[in-house]
Every structure is written in C-alpha cells, then in structure tokens.
Scaffold this motif. Structure first.
Motif, mmCIF file in Angstrom:
data_model
loop_
_atom_site.group_PDB
_atom_site.id
_atom_site.type_symbol
_atom_site.label_atom_id
_atom_site.label_comp_id
_atom_site.label_asym_id
_atom_site.label_seq_id
_atom_site.Cartn_x
_atom_site.Cartn_y
_atom_site.Cartn_z
ATOM 1 N N VAL A 168 -5.615 -6.567 -9.091
ATOM 2 C CA VAL A 168 -5.685 -5.108 -9.094
ATOM 3 C C VAL A 168 -6.721 -4.678 -8.053
ATOM 4 O O VAL A 168 -7.821 -5.231 -7.989
ATOM 5 N N VAL A 169 -6.367 -3.674 -7.241
ATOM 6 C CA VAL A 169 -7.228 -3.211 -6.148
ATOM 7 C C VAL A 169 -7.367 -1.693 -6.238
ATOM 8 O O VAL A 169 -6.388 -0.985 -6.485
ATOM 9 N N ARG A 210 -14.644 -4.468 -13.993
ATOM 10 C CA ARG A 210 -13.308 -4.750 -14.535
ATOM 11 C C ARG A 210 -12.665 -5.981 -13.890
ATOM 12 O O ARG A 210 -11.556 -6.365 -14.255
ATOM 13 N N GLY A 211 -13.348 -6.569 -12.894
ATOM 14 C CA GLY A 211 -12.792 -7.745 -12.245
ATOM 15 C C GLY A 211 -11.778 -7.432 -11.170
ATOM 16 O O GLY A 211 -11.062 -8.330 -10.702
ATOM 17 N N GLY A 215 -21.026 -11.328 -14.423
ATOM 18 C CA GLY A 215 -21.165 -12.727 -14.028
ATOM 19 C C GLY A 215 -20.264 -13.171 -12.907
ATOM 20 O O GLY A 215 -20.073 -14.374 -12.698
ATOM 21 N N ASP A 216 -19.734 -12.232 -12.139
ATOM 22 C CA ASP A 216 -18.822 -12.557 -11.039
ATOM 23 C C ASP A 216 -19.624 -12.590 -9.734
ATOM 24 O O ASP A 216 -20.196 -11.584 -9.316
ATOM 25 N N LYS A 255 -13.718 -10.150 -2.614
ATOM 26 C CA LYS A 255 -12.816 -9.132 -3.159
ATOM 27 C C LYS A 255 -13.036 -7.756 -2.538
ATOM 28 O O LYS A 255 -12.483 -6.770 -3.011
ATOM 29 N N TRP A 256 -13.843 -7.720 -1.481
ATOM 30 C CA TRP A 256 -14.141 -6.430 -0.841
ATOM 31 C C TRP A 256 -13.474 -6.347 0.525
ATOM 32 O O TRP A 256 -13.619 -7.242 1.358
ATOM 33 N N ARG A 257 -12.742 -5.274 0.725
ATOM 34 C CA ARG A 257 -12.071 -5.005 1.993
ATOM 35 C C ARG A 257 -12.610 -3.710 2.589
ATOM 36 O O ARG A 257 -12.879 -2.753 1.857
ATOM 37 N N VAL A 258 -12.700 -3.670 3.899
ATOM 38 C CA VAL A 258 -13.079 -2.453 4.615
ATOM 39 C C VAL A 258 -11.957 -2.119 5.590
ATOM 40 O O VAL A 258 -11.508 -2.986 6.342
ATOM 41 N N ALA A 259 -11.496 -0.874 5.551
ATOM 42 C CA ALA A 259 -10.422 -0.431 6.440
ATOM 43 C C ALA A 259 -11.010 0.305 7.644
ATOM 44 O O ALA A 259 -12.038 0.983 7.525
#
Length: 358
Positions: A180-181, A198-199, A228-229, A235-239
C-alpha cells in the motif's frame, strides 16, 4: 537508486482523448523497456487535462504488454467508490499482473470530483480510512465478512451459498495483499508518520521542494521506527518533473518555458493550488509570501532539466537536501514533441541513472 515513472497524466485541453490515452500507454511500455522499476498512474473523473478516469482500467490494458515493470494506482481516490468495488477490481488486476501491482491510495484532491461523487461536504479522511480498512478486511477475511462502518457495510450473510461459491469476494494474487502506497503533498505534515506506522510506503509529490521532502522523510522515518520498522528509506519515493536533453538549449526551450509541456503542467497545478489558498505546497520556507510563489518560481525550483551530467548532479543535490530516498519517480507530461519526450526517458535511464549509481 531505483527509478520509477509517475503520470497524472497532464495534457492540453484541446488534444484528442483517444490519442493521449495511446500516448500515455506508450510511455509506460517505453518505461518497461528501459528498465524502470515501477509506474504510478493517476486518475480523475472531472478533469479535462488529467484524462485517465480509471487508473485500474488503464493498468489492466497494460498487463499483458509489459514484462517487468510494477504498475500502481497513483492514486485510487477511495471516497469516490464503494470498498467492495475497489477490492474486487484491484484483486483482479493483481492477478492479471501476477503480483506486479501496487495499491496507491488517497482521499482525493479535486473539488469537482468531490462534488460529482457527492462527498464535497463529507469527512473524506474518515471515508478514506474506513474504506482501506474494509478493503484490507475483505482481502484478509472470509465470508460473510460482516464489516460495518459509518459510510459502508460489507456482508454476504443473507444470501451466500458457499457450496456454489456465491458470496465470496476474490483475494489478490499477492498474500496477504499488495503493498500500500500513499502520497504526501503538504510539507511538515504528520500524515507521513501515520503512513509509516501502518507499514505502508510513501511518495513525496513532485510539487514539494527539497526541504519539504526532508520534512516528509523525518515524519515517515519516525512513523516506521515507532513500529520497529528500519526500512523507511526503502519504502520512500520522491517524484520530480525531469527532462534530459543532449544540449542545454533544447533543455531550456522544452522544459523551462511556460509554454512548453512542463510549463503547462506547472501553470495548471499552480492555478489550482492558488485557487484553493494552498500555495504553501510550493514554498521553500514557511515565511515566504504567496506573491513570491509564481509559476516561474515553481519552474525554477521544481523542474530538473539539462544534459545527463547536469541532471545527475541536480538529483544528487536533491537527495542531499531531502534525505535517502531509494526510488526516484520520473514524472511524465504531455508529449508535445514525441521525439524529445522519448529521448529524455532514454537518456534518463541509460545515462543519468548510471551516473547517480556510480
């Protein structure tokens, strides 16, 4: 650094819809051929410039014409549809792609969409949260489901017949469900913290400057660490709006002119955000006056253009300010010049990315 593709898309109002849809599909197919890792597709029902009305339908049309690229909704505006519709359609697309699917979600951002779907005065954030909880509940649950909420109820208890398969909602190909994004637009928001907790994964919008992106990174990392992640960067994207040319004259003419496709996109979004008193999205600091946030200012600070060497240097400079994003999303705009648009993607994949990853 991995590379992805993102398109709203954005086209001049006078262009033929059937032609731009073919063009938008060609761009994703080209991205797949060039080794882009993923592609996010936006949707709006009531925008004559941003002309994909169903990102799931668009993605389904590419399922068997792409080989490796992961295709993502970018985003599904959850308050606009019943959770069962989204859950079942997305599950089918995930099977068509055999797991090359990402679920990008949001509450929506276009007022005319809110009006036409009857949610203009509704608590769309509450609708968004209830919808995704029910979608995930469908995918992880079993008949008769019995998911009750403020806005929707999901149950097949009265009519199901499991002996013949009636009353069973389909599950995705990926178990328990696709990644999920969510997208972040407002600098210094705590929304990315909730996304991390929320992961889920995060995209920083291409209309947010580097310091705003840095605020997203800090908030998102905090959310991930709260549960704890330690994989927040993954999981991080920059446009970013990016244009690569073989010479600076072409780059300046095509990407930095307000009359070009990048300028058209920026002017359109600037107008919308200004009309909604939301120019803070574009700002480099909170004390900047709205009068300073002109389309020209936005072009100068938010479009990355130049030769491969210059573009690579600008991307690395962005990463130094924003933080350690692992995926950069190349934002697609109208193919005003087909050759230059395709050439830019090719130069980006074949000459810019190797320089970044050296």
């Amino acid at each position: 650094m991995k590379i992805g593709y993102f398109t709203m898309p954005h086209h001049p109002l006078q262009r033929d819809w059937s032609v731009t849809l073919r063009e938008d599909r060609e761009a994703v197919i080209l991205a797949d051929r060039l080794g882009f890792h993923e592609a996010f597709i936006g949707e709006h029902a009531t925008d004559a410039a941003e002309t994909i009305t169903s990102c799931l339908t668009f993605i389904a049309s590419l399922a068997y014409e792409t080989k490796n690229i992961r295709l993502a909704t970018g985003t599904l505006n959850l308050p606009n549809s019943h959770p069962v519709t989204i859950a079942t359609h997305a599950a089918m697309v995930d099977h068509m792609l055999e797991g090359r699917f990402l679920l990008g979600i949001g509450p929506g951002a276009l007022a005319t969409d809110f009006e036409v779907f009857g949610t203009l005065q509704s608590d769309r954030r509450a609708m968004f949260l209830e919808s995704i909880e029910q979608i995930l509940g469908i995918w992880t649950g079993a008949p008769p489901y019995d998911l009750n909420g403020q806005f929707w109820n999901v149950s097949t208890a009265k009519t199901m017949d499991l002996d013949v398969g009636s009353g069973v909602l389909p599950k995705p190909y990926q178990k328990p469900y696709p990644s999920v994004v969510c997208t972040a637009l407002t600098p210094y928001s705590k929304g990315p913290t909730a996304v991390g907790e929320r992961g889920w994964s995060l995209i920083t919008s291409n209309f947010v400057q580097g310091v705003g992106a840095a605020s997203h990174w800090e908030a998102f990392r905090e959310g991930c660490e709260n549960v704890g992640d330690r994989t927040a960067a993954d999981k991080w994207r920059v446009a970013r709006l990016i244009f690569v040319a073989e010479d600076m004259e072409t780059a300046d003419r095509y990407a930095m002119s307000l009359d070009g496709p990048y300028g058209l996109c920026m002017r359109h979004i600037h107008y919308k955000l200004s009309a909604n008193d939301n120019l803070g999205v574009f700002k480099n600091s909170l004390d900047q006056k709205d009068s300073a946030i002109t389309p020209e200012y936005c072009m100068k600070n938010l479009v990355i253009s130049g030769t491969p060497e210059i573009v690579a240097d600008k991307i690395l400079a962005l990463r130094n300010v924003a933080g350690p994003f692992e995926t950069l999303l190349y934002v697609g705009v109208d193919w005003q010049d087909r050759y230059l648009a395709q050439k830019s993607m090719e130069l980006f994949a074949r000459e810019v990315v190797p320089r970044i990853n050296t």
